[in-house]
Design an enzyme around this catalytic site. Sequence first.
Site, PDB file in Angstrom:
ATOM      1  N   HIS A 122       0.879  -1.173   0.000  1.00 51.60           N
ATOM      2  CA  HIS A 122       0.000   0.000   0.000  1.00 51.60           C
ATOM      3  C   HIS A 122       0.922   1.231   0.000  1.00 51.60           C
ATOM      4  CE1 HIS A 122      -2.739   2.942   1.909  1.00 51.60           C
ATOM      5  NE2 HIS A 122      -3.731   2.142   1.595  1.00 51.60           N
ATOM      6  N   ASP A 200       3.485  -4.357   7.764  1.00 51.74           N
ATOM      7  CA  ASP A 200       2.202  -3.674   7.625  1.00 51.74           C
ATOM      8  C   ASP A 200       1.111  -4.737   7.831  1.00 51.74           C
ATOM      9  OD1 ASP A 200      -0.187  -2.680   6.734  1.00 51.74           O
ATOM     10  OD2 ASP A 200       0.632  -1.701   4.956  1.00 51.74           O
ATOM     11  N   GLN A 203      -4.069  -5.256   6.831  1.00 51.25           N
ATOM     12  CA  GLN A 203      -5.018  -6.194   6.225  1.00 51.25           C
ATOM     13  C   GLN A 203      -4.905  -7.600   6.797  1.00 51.25           C
ATOM     14  OE1 GLN A 203      -7.474  -5.427   4.305  1.00 51.25           O
ATOM     15  NE2 GLN A 203      -6.938  -3.394   3.592  1.00 51.25           N
ATOM     16  N   LYS A 226     -10.245  -1.189  10.504  1.00 50.51           N
ATOM     17  CA  LYS A 226     -10.448  -2.358   9.630  1.00 50.51           C
ATOM     18  C   LYS A 226     -10.751  -3.604  10.458  1.00 50.51           C
ATOM     19  CE  LYS A 226      -7.124  -0.506   6.305  1.00 50.51           C
ATOM     20  NZ  LYS A 226      -7.897  -0.027   5.173  1.00 50.51           N
ATOM     21  N   CYS A 364      -4.874   2.694  -3.438  1.00 48.41           N
ATOM     22  CA  CYS A 364      -3.581   3.161  -2.897  1.00 48.41           C
ATOM     23  C   CYS A 364      -2.471   2.150  -3.168  1.00 48.41           C
ATOM     24  CB  CYS A 364      -3.651   3.442  -1.403  1.00 48.41           C
ATOM     25  SG  CYS A 364      -4.828   4.709  -0.983  1.00 48.41           S
TER      26      CYS A 364
END
Length: 410
Positions: A122, A200, A203, A226, A364
């Site tokens: 991202h 990261d 997700q 999220k 993104c």
Amino acid sequence: MFDVKEIKKDFPVLQQEINGKPVAYLDSAASSQVPLQVVDAMSQYYATSHSNVHRGVHTLGERATSAYENAREKVARFVNAPLPQNIVFTRGTTEAINLVAYAYGLHKLQEGDGIIVTLVEHHSNLVPWQQIAKLKGAKLYMVELTEEGHLDMEQYQAFLKQGNIKIVAVTQASNVLGTITPVKEIIQAAHAVGAVVVVDAAQSAPHLKIDVQDLDADFLAVSGHKMLGPTGIGFLYGKGKLLDAMEPFQLGGSMIGLVDYYESNWAEVPARFEAGTPNIVGAVGLAAAVDYLTDLGMDNVRKHEEELLAYAWNRLAKVEGVEMYGPREPRTGLIAFNLDDTHPHDVSTVLDAEGVAVRAGHHCAQPLHKWLKAAATNRASFYIYNDEQDIDRLVSALQKVKEMFGYVTR
Ligand code: PMP
């Protein structure tokens, strides 16, 4: 075991009609919905315990401080951090990664050092590293994908052999392909050459059980919105010895030890990285979201999503003109696709008219879209409150798109 009908009752937002149709919310990868338990925890906090944290000696100040610090403890347990002090509250993943880029990267990197990123990042885990590389005269290496769409681990190993790699920044799950990356293996290989790894987990944390100690992650960034939490709150996990040695990212109140006329020193971690009044109610909401997910059980969440994904994959594969992107496994519950050459914005507009919410755009992740040779994609993403009916609604709405844009004649 996993009763979606019961779960849906906790989400009044999903019980309304949109454009005269019941809503099929398939955009949780952008922001998940918030259960009543989280809304209630936040309103309870405001109704009974609100004040600023860490300062006042009055009772409400103490209540607010303990609500905030209890939230830190819950989050620490959720990712199996050794101590609550390993958790720094941030606005979300973007701020957490910028914190590492500026408080670690800017100070530690020297000219000629290397940073490895991947093609599926991202922009949040790419642009800060581009900028730090530019500011420090460091070199950025981008791991590309194999033909099947997996990270090219041979290329990664070759980059690590450059001899000067200091930072590896990698996502645990792609927000476009859903692909789950071999983060543990990536971390082991990076550590073998003395590099630190920034994961990261925006997700992955909502969908997979995360154990930062098992992964041996140096830094790991998460967004609350999220994973059933409110917006404006997330966190950075960092290893104690790294955080302790870092300079602050933002400066001002709450992050200082002592301030004199011309110089100051810093508070201990994590206060050092939480300048200003924090998002206290956001942390309370995030803690309630963590409770909700923990009660469901992350293994059950994963299993439910895998079943939905299998169903959606099979159904979408049978829609003529649908192209799905990325390898089938291993992935989280999301599918990026295009329909014939209908622009994704047109597709999502028609779907919205049918009450089906998906996201359209480059999400993104422009470098990845360049590699996919697609300017944009549609993305349907699933979470705990979705069921097969939501997927059926998506598939019939896609038939409507085809009729409308002339691919099907009646
Ligand atoms: N990384 C990934 C993989 C994401 O999907 C997102 C959110 N789209 C981010 C980072 C940024 O998260 P936030 O906007 O909450 O900071």
